[in-house]
Write an enzyme that holds these catalytic residues in place. Structure first.
Site, PDB file in Angstrom:
ATOM      1  N   SER A 270       1.035  -1.165  -0.327  1.00  0.00           N
ATOM      2  CA  SER A 270      -0.249   0.343  -0.023  1.00  0.00           C
ATOM      3  C   SER A 270       0.705   1.115   0.261  1.00  0.00           C
ATOM      4  O   SER A 270       1.184   1.583  -1.103  1.00  0.00           O
ATOM      5  CB  SER A 270      -0.483  -0.321   1.199  1.00  0.00           C
ATOM      6  OG  SER A 270      -2.086   0.982   1.420  1.00  0.00           O
TER       7      SER A 270
ATOM      8  N   ASP B 255      -9.931  -3.915  -5.562  1.00  0.00           N
ATOM      9  CA  ASP B 255      -9.739  -2.967  -4.791  1.00  0.00           C
ATOM     10  C   ASP B 255      -9.604  -1.437  -4.512  1.00  0.00           C
ATOM     11  O   ASP B 255      -9.613  -1.403  -5.655  1.00  0.00           O
ATOM     12  CB  ASP B 255      -7.625  -2.690  -4.141  1.00  0.00           C
ATOM     13  CG  ASP B 255      -7.120  -1.853  -3.228  1.00  0.00           C
ATOM     14  OD1 ASP B 255      -7.868  -1.664  -2.901  1.00  0.00           O
ATOM     15  OD2 ASP B 255      -5.632  -2.129  -3.091  1.00  0.00           O
TER      16      ASP B 255
ATOM     17  N   HIS C 203      -8.074  -5.182  -1.097  1.00  0.00           N
ATOM     18  CA  HIS C 203      -6.525  -4.567  -0.643  1.00  0.00           C
ATOM     19  C   HIS C 203      -5.937  -5.111  -0.135  1.00  0.00           C
ATOM     20  O   HIS C 203      -4.986  -5.225   0.082  1.00  0.00           O
ATOM     21  CB  HIS C 203      -7.338  -2.597  -0.346  1.00  0.00           C
ATOM     22  CG  HIS C 203      -5.598  -2.556   0.443  1.00  0.00           C
ATOM     23  ND1 HIS C 203      -5.373  -1.390  -0.945  1.00  0.00           N
ATOM     24  CD2 HIS C 203      -5.198  -1.243   1.488  1.00  0.00           C
ATOM     25  CE1 HIS C 203      -4.311  -1.150  -0.328  1.00  0.00           C
ATOM     26  NE2 HIS C 203      -4.370  -1.064   1.155  1.00  0.00           N
TER      27      HIS C 203
END
Length: 714
Positions: free
Chosen positions: A563, A649, A683
């Site tokens: 991320s 995501d 995610h």
């Protein structure tokens, strides 16, 4: 020989910002519904499969190692609610497990029962066991499944639970009558996570998001009515702020929090005085962050206010149960620049403060004494012996409980659950996560190291390695992890999967870089906005220090981040490629400039306080443009790179790594780069533990291959 990698067409899109011309050749890859885009992603997956086919046996071996070391039929330590002990069960061969409960023995029963750990799935682990949710049954027929949260009603009769079967984090809340096993007709669609009951158990509060994926509305649902009739309790209209809702541990207050990256505002609804409605405790003031917690001090109801108005590392003040200006917050724990106060929990007989100092987490106990000043007596830390560790409390729902449930872990000692009895000051180990196969923490050594960054700032590193791996004194392969954003601390933790790397002779280290919160608020402030470059410098400095000190060599280091940590990996790939042999970027935020220029994308506006607003601020544009990985790919030799993303995501869109890999293939010298796209995941990656283990086995096999350990004995 493997076939040639997919080559994305270059279809230039030109934009002008602050006098700069920017050309994006691969923006067309964001068309998620385009068959051409899907075909390109599938081609990337096919190429990655072919390039990693030689690792198939190693992947299977790592998966088997993870599984053989994991006690698959297991259960959590029971946590006491009102009239029941609650716990989770997992079963060999099942992905998700079940949540269960049994009645307490009596009001003074604070010693958790010890369930039968080897109970078969169709047998109770404790007498009187009631299965609340069979998660495998709920997941049946779905490629993806996530439980977003569950909440028992105050009368312990109704269970509100939220599920996501897509991966986009839009949950559906349903309500189960746990006595009859029947679902109520109430269905709430599009919620963010779970719900919060009011004290009466007649209403359920929940949160929804806007088109930009910002949590912006709090709703109140009355049981037995359609969602269309739900009452809008609060709407946050400032696009920089997001909202959340909860109930205090005392059950008296519903609290609505509204916050940006730099500013907070809390509203509260008093169940004892509902006619007053939802009131604002302290109006938002730019730069003032705070939270409130209900406590009873010296026999009087008070709000504890954790705030930064007196200093960046926060202090705890005491205020009336009323809207209260800043001058009405009486200091209880004064600001200390050496101690970052992170959270305060109130109980009937004590307070628990979560704090960190010198890069380590700490739990602080304040015993309540009606005769003492502010009603608080002894104040002390719960002490531990290890050099590097993580401690925190959780699973403490009861206001009247005399114990503190806490978790403790190091990189060598598996997660351990303790109860601390405030009355006797005794710490009792309830359970340590089992590691099968004769695991012994003594076989591993842990260290806290300090690497000087480019500006001389000491950067903490947590490291673990097998003692016998360093016996010869020769450098060893090293897996280096980093994040560095949002004041999120990547604290030391244990991982069964990591043993498959350690036991092959490699070390694992975490570089606690600026942008995180490990060293207090200053650590965060000096790693964001116009000081973001410190994050990347710190990670590269950690890698170079580990080489300098003889731990490893550059070609044996594999860096990893996910991320915002994926942005870190992309930045050091451009800025310090010679310091690494390989890099893994998970769901990586590598196209930061494009994302931050588009306010219509999920989460962009709420991120301005973290990264800057390049649309309106020329300086912010130039800062982000200076490090954004996609924009800074050049004709140089890069380490081997594995980018991993998820098609569903909603936080970091799959298009970012897809564009990044395409540009690396276009510009880099002899690039060895791979893209792996999970087509049914969000995610957080795939769902289900066996899928997650296989997913991690893939990554670890690639890491071991870069390290030259793919053929090492287990």
């Amino acid at each position: 020989m493997p076939e040639q990698p997919p080559v994305a067409d270059r279809r230039p899109v030109t934009a002008e910002h602050h006098g700069h011309t920017r050309v994006d050749d691969y923006d067309w890859l964001r068309e998620k519904d385009s068959p051409e885009v899907v075909a390109h992603l599938e081609a990337e997956n096919a190429y990655t499969r072919e390039r990693t086919d030689h690792l198939a046996g190693l992947r299977e071996k790592i998966f088997d190692e993870i599984r053989s070391r994991t006690l698959e039929t297991d259960l959590s330590v029971p946590t006491r609610g009102r009239e029941h002990w609650y716990y989770g069960r997992s079963f060999e061969g099942r992905e998700y497990g079940a949540t269960c409960r049994v009645p307490i023995a009596g009001p003074d029963d604070w010693t958790p029962p010890q369930p039968a750990e080897d109970a078969a799935p169709d047998q109770p682990a404790l007498p009187g066991e009631q299965v609340l949710l069979d998660l495998d049954a709920l997941a049946e027929g779905h490629e993806f499944f996530s439980l977003g949260g569950s909440a028992m009603s105050p009368d312990s009769r109704l269970l509100a639970y939220a599920t996501d079967v897509v991966g986009d984090e839009r949950y559906t809340i349903r309500i189960l009558d746990v006595d009859t096993g029947e679902l109520l007709p109430d269905v709430i669609e599009g919620a963010l996570g779970g719900g919060t009951w009011d004290r009466s158990g007649e209403h359920l509060y929940y949160t929804t998001v806007d088109d930009a994926w910002r949590a912006d509305k709090i709703w109140r649902h009355r049981l037995g009515t359609p969602q269309a009739d739900d009452e809008l309790v609060f709407h946050e209209t400032d696009a920089r702020f997001w909202v959340g809702v909860g109930r205090t541990r005392s059950d008296r207050f519903i609290v609505v929090a509204s916050g940006s990256k730099t500013t907070s505002e809390y509203r509260f609804l008093d169940a004892d005085r509902p006619e007053l409605g939802l009131r604002t405790f302290f109006p938002r003031t730019e730069g003032v962050e705070y939270s409130i917690e209900h406590a009873v001090l010296g026999g009087e109801d008070r709000f504890l206010v954790l705030h930064n108005a007196a200093g960046p590392d926060f202090e705890v003040g005491v205020a009336p149960i009323e809207p209260t200006p800043r001058e009405g917050w009486t200091p209880l724990i004064a600001h200390d620049p050496a101690v970052r106060l992170e959270e305060v929990d109130a109980f009937a007989g004590h307070l628990v403060v979560h704090q960190r100092s010198n890069g380590l987490t700490q739990l602080r106990i304040l015993e309540l004494d009606p005769a003492a000043q502010h009603g608080v007596g002894d104040d002390y830390l719960i002490e531990f012996d290890e050099e590097v560790y993580t401690v925190g409390s959780g699973g403490n729902p009861r206001f009247d409980q005399p114990t503190v449930r806490l978790g403790y872990v190091t990189m060598a000692i598996p997660a351990s659950v303790y109860d601390y009895d405030v009355r006797t000051r005794e710490l009792t180990l309830l359970k340590r996560a089992p590691v099968l196969g004769g695991y012994d923490p003594a076989d591993y050594e842990e260290h806290r190291l300090w690497a000087p960054s480019s500006d001389g700032e000491p950067v903490p590193i947590s490291l673990v390695v097998r003692r016998d791996a360093r016996a010869s004194g020769e450098p060893v392969p090293l897996h280096l992890y980093g994040y560095g954003a949002y004041e999120t601390s990547i604290d030391p933790s244990f991982s069964i999967a990591r043993l498959s790397v350690l036991d092959r002779g490699a070390a694992f280290a975490i570089a606690h870089v600026r942008g995180g919160g490990e060293m207090g608020r200053r650590w965060y402030d000096t790693g964001k906005l116009d000081q973001k470059q410190h994050t990347f410098d710190d990670f590269a400095a950690a890698a170079r220090y580990l080489v300098q000190e003889g731990w490893t060599t550059p070609e044996l280091i594999v860096g990893e981040g996910a991320s915002a940590g994926g942005l870190l990996i992309g930045a050091v790939a451009n800025q310090a490629p010679e310091a690494f042999g390989g890099l893994v970027a998970g769901v990586p935020f590598v196209d930061a400039l494009t994302t931050m220029l588009d306010a219509s994308l999920p989460l962009t506006v709420t991120e301005y306080d973290e990264w800057g607003d390049p649309s309106s601020d020329a300086a912010a544009y130039e800062t982000i443009a200076s490090y954004a990985p996609y924009d800074n790919v050049t004709a140089q030799r890069y380490p081997r790179i594995l980018a991993e993303t998820s098609f569903q995501d909603t936080r970091v869109l799959y298009v970012e790594p897809a564009k990044w890999i395409a540009r690396l293939r276009e510009r880099a010298v002899d690039p060895d780069v791979l893209l792996r796209v999970e087509m049914a995941a969000g995610h957080g990656g795939v769902s289900g533990r066996y899928k997650a283990w296989r997913d991690r086995a893939f990554t670890l096999a690639w890491i071991l291959d870069v390290m030259g350990l793919a053929d090492a004995a287990s």
